[in-house]
Motif scaffolding. Structure first.
Motif, PDB file in Angstrom:
ATOM      1  N   ILE A  21      -1.401  67.340 -20.596  1.00  0.00           N
ATOM      2  CA  ILE A  21      -0.534  68.293 -21.291  1.00  0.00           C
ATOM      3  C   ILE A  21       0.133  69.198 -20.258  1.00  0.00           C
ATOM      4  N   SER A  23       1.946  71.870 -20.491  1.00  0.00           N
ATOM      5  CA  SER A  23       1.922  73.318 -20.744  1.00  0.00           C
ATOM      6  C   SER A  23       0.505  73.888 -20.712  1.00  0.00           C
ATOM      7  N   PHE A  24      -0.433  73.120 -20.176  1.00  0.00           N
ATOM      8  CA  PHE A  24      -1.816  73.562 -20.028  1.00  0.00           C
ATOM      9  C   PHE A  24      -2.227  73.313 -18.589  1.00  0.00           C
ATOM     10  N   ILE A  87      -2.727  78.605 -20.807  1.00  0.00           N
ATOM     11  CA  ILE A  87      -2.237  77.934 -22.018  1.00  0.00           C
ATOM     12  C   ILE A  87      -0.930  78.627 -22.373  1.00  0.00           C
ATOM     13  N   THR A  92       0.300  74.743 -27.953  1.00  0.00           N
ATOM     14  CA  THR A  92      -0.504  74.061 -26.937  1.00  0.00           C
ATOM     15  C   THR A  92      -1.985  74.260 -27.208  1.00  0.00           C
TER      16      THR A  92
END
Length: 120
Positions: A21, A23-24, A87, A92
């Motif tokens: 991911i 956005s993490f 995060i 997300t």
């Protein structure tokens, strides 16, 4: 000992999900372990109260609101961690909560199958 194993397992899940991911972000194994410990503490202290206060919403959504609560616990962990565990938003956090629940479900089902075989 089981608690420590779950902490390490959640840390591994955090590291894996941070690779999947964009956005993490988790910077390093140490931050993943610390975030996992903080999440466990937040889940022990804050989550039961939140579940109690949102019980009508949880019943109305047939339990799906628990994913929202898990996302809020992840966001609280994000705030407590500061740098090294990032995060980018609620969406997300919700995605991470759902994926971690699925991963834990598969892991728990395989462990229960192993336990049943041992008992026989």
């Amino acid at each position: 000992m089981e608690w420590f194993g779950r902490i390490l397992l959640n840390a591994v899940f955090f590291l894996l999900l941070s690779l999947l991911i964009p956005s993490f972000t988790v910077v390093g194994v140490g931050n993943a372990i610390l975030a996992s410990i903080l999440l466990a503490l937040v889940n022990m202290l804050v989550r039961p109260l939140l579940i109690l206060f949102t019980l009508p919403a949880t019943i109305l959504t047939l339990g799906l609101f628990l994913f929202v609560i898990n996302a809020l616990m992840l966001l609280l962990t994000n705030k407590l961690m500061g740098e090294g565990f990032i995060i980018d938003g609620f969406g997300t956090a919700l995605l991470i909560a759902i994926l971690m629940s699925i991963l834990n479900l598969f892991l728990n089902s395989s462990n229960s199958k192993r336990e049943n075989r041992r008992r026989r």
